[in-house]
Design a protein around this motif. Sequence first.
Motif, PDB file in Angstrom:
ATOM      1  N   LYS A 243      -1.227  -6.808  -5.655  1.00  0.00           N
ATOM      2  CA  LYS A 243      -2.384  -6.723  -5.505  1.00  0.00           C
ATOM      3  C   LYS A 243      -2.113  -5.770  -4.828  1.00  0.00           C
ATOM      4  CE  LYS A 243      -3.183 -11.248  -8.239  1.00  0.00           C
ATOM      5  NZ  LYS A 243      -3.696 -11.692  -8.315  1.00  0.00           N
ATOM      6  N   GLY A 244      -1.596  -6.009  -3.563  1.00  0.00           N
ATOM      7  CA  GLY A 244      -2.260  -5.413  -1.962  1.00  0.00           C
ATOM      8  C   GLY A 244      -1.807  -4.140  -2.025  1.00  0.00           C
ATOM      9  N   THR A 289      -8.402  -9.402  -3.949  1.00  0.00           N
ATOM     10  CA  THR A 289      -8.068  -9.467  -2.800  1.00  0.00           C
ATOM     11  C   THR A 289      -9.157  -9.014  -1.834  1.00  0.00           C
ATOM     12  OG1 THR A 289      -5.703  -7.997  -2.984  1.00  0.00           O
ATOM     13  CG2 THR A 289      -6.136 -10.051  -3.916  1.00  0.00           C
TER      14      THR A 289
END
Length: 622
Positions: A243-244, A289
């Motif tokens: 996700k990052g 996030t």
Amino acid sequence: MAGRIPDAFIDEVRKKVNIVDVIGEYTQLVKRGRQWNGSCPFHDDRHPSLFVEENKQVFNCFSCGRSGSVFSFVMEKEGLSYPEAILTLAEKADIPIDHQLTAQAVQPIDQTTQAIYDLHAAAQRLYQHVLLNTTSGEKALAYLHEQRQLTDDVIKQFGIGFVPDDNVLLQYAKEQNLSPDVLQASELFITNDHGVMRDRFAGRVVWPIKTERGQVVGFSGRALDSQNTIKYMNSPESPFFTKGKILYNFDQAKNKIRQSGTALIFEGFMDVIAADMAGTPTGVATMGTALTPEHVQQLARVAQRLLLVYDGDDAGQTAARRAISLVKNHAQQLEIGVVYLPDELDPDEVRIKRGPAALQQALTQNIQTPVEFLVNAARTGKNLSNQGQYLAFLQEVMQTLQQATPVEQDLQLTKIANEFGTSKQALQAQLQQTKAAPSQTARQAKGHKPVDAFEDYMAPPPMMGGAYEAPIQQPIGQKLTKVEQAERALIMAMIKSPQVLSQVKATTGFAFVHPDYQLLMMLAAIYQGQHPEPFDLAQFMDFIQKPELNQIIMAVDRAYGDLTIEQEAIHDYLQIIMKEAPIAARIQTLQQRINVAKQQHDDTKLLQLMTELINIKKQHSG
């Protein structure tokens, strides 16, 4: 060196793509004689030092030393591999690309990973088909049409689908004879305590999550059943889905961001879609996030300005503060703005409740500077009619303003004075006191963390590091010895002429003095064996793919690229390198020993060495 991409395909891309047009998308170029000149997009170039040679399809920056072909420019600017740069430019030139070529050439991957990628792509197609063409998807389609106000065209554009409860994907995977290991590793299924596998996103509307190149690697699903306690579900982290490192919609938005220069960062997928429907197709979103350095670096490759479009609640405001600091720490060259949305609505709510035009106006008109945003954010949670809380507000504002420009300081102090009736002179005096007080850094060292970390945002750029740090190796110097000038002229002749290369290699006892030219000779031999056609500078630099060697090649080409190859000159170059280089080395060694003798005050040794040096120079000059 082209990996699995055929040479014929690379040549087709090279012929159809003009380096001037490509680099012109990143910086303004002006025609100067036979070259184009502009500011280098890899560093802060106040005195334009980038030159592009259209006839040779190469570029060179005389300041930072970067040089190469159109492929190497895109590789460095976009952070791509050589095959990825080729395919990216092929897309720009509307050259048809075989999907198998894309899958194999971009990154060598094992069969299991390829099977997982193929399954994700098939899942996206299957889920969308269920949504748009089956009775199983009617309820989900009604939800998207009525509550989300999405058209079928928008649904298709963003690949939205629906996962029914009948394990349609699991059935498809079994029909394809995919192994249990592939199904387990794909993260598209869930296995219960009894070992029974089912579709992970059953009963959910799903948005596909794609890599920068458009490969589906995950999904985000929203439950249709209001009784479901887990409203939203994302694919879990995996070796192929982090996700990052992924921004939603970056694959579709990146070229439009590059053209406009501005990227908008949203909190939700539907916010990105709402902005696109409102005429702003340059939005991306994080995967539930916080913004990461990897996200910022991705955007810095294509954008000059970032607009933060976060929710107006406390969580959104805190996220915006952190994002401001993060962007400034990892991409100081980017301009930052913060979009203010009315009544604490999110972008999709603005579109649905007030219409696309209202959202478009907000995204283009309601833009605050970081200073303005942080000053306004200091009001959050405070009753400013209370004297103590008003003074606390002022203290926080002064911390922000001490790093702002004089104009921004004046604007904000005037605004506060007019709103609260405090004299501007008193506010200015408090700002001066704040500047004279212990620095924010010192307070942080004592354990007091500022709310907005604005000092991080306004801090000067580091001398080293960052997205556009100049290479460590210095550009080739202007003062060259006679020997190195001969080496450069000879290597240019060897690269352009296989006959000269054979002649030099057959010369007994020959070797270049400098290792870089010896390496170039070896590479030239390999290149000529693979490319019997006339020499092409850009093609040779792509073949090398070593920035430090390409920098030398550019310098050599500028000096000797247009010279006619003459046998007499080749003989002279060989003589200089083979006879004068050893003498020059002896002279350099003697000069070093003379310096040591001087430091040691050894007059006898000094006289001996000086005599030897004079004799060598006399013999050489004779």
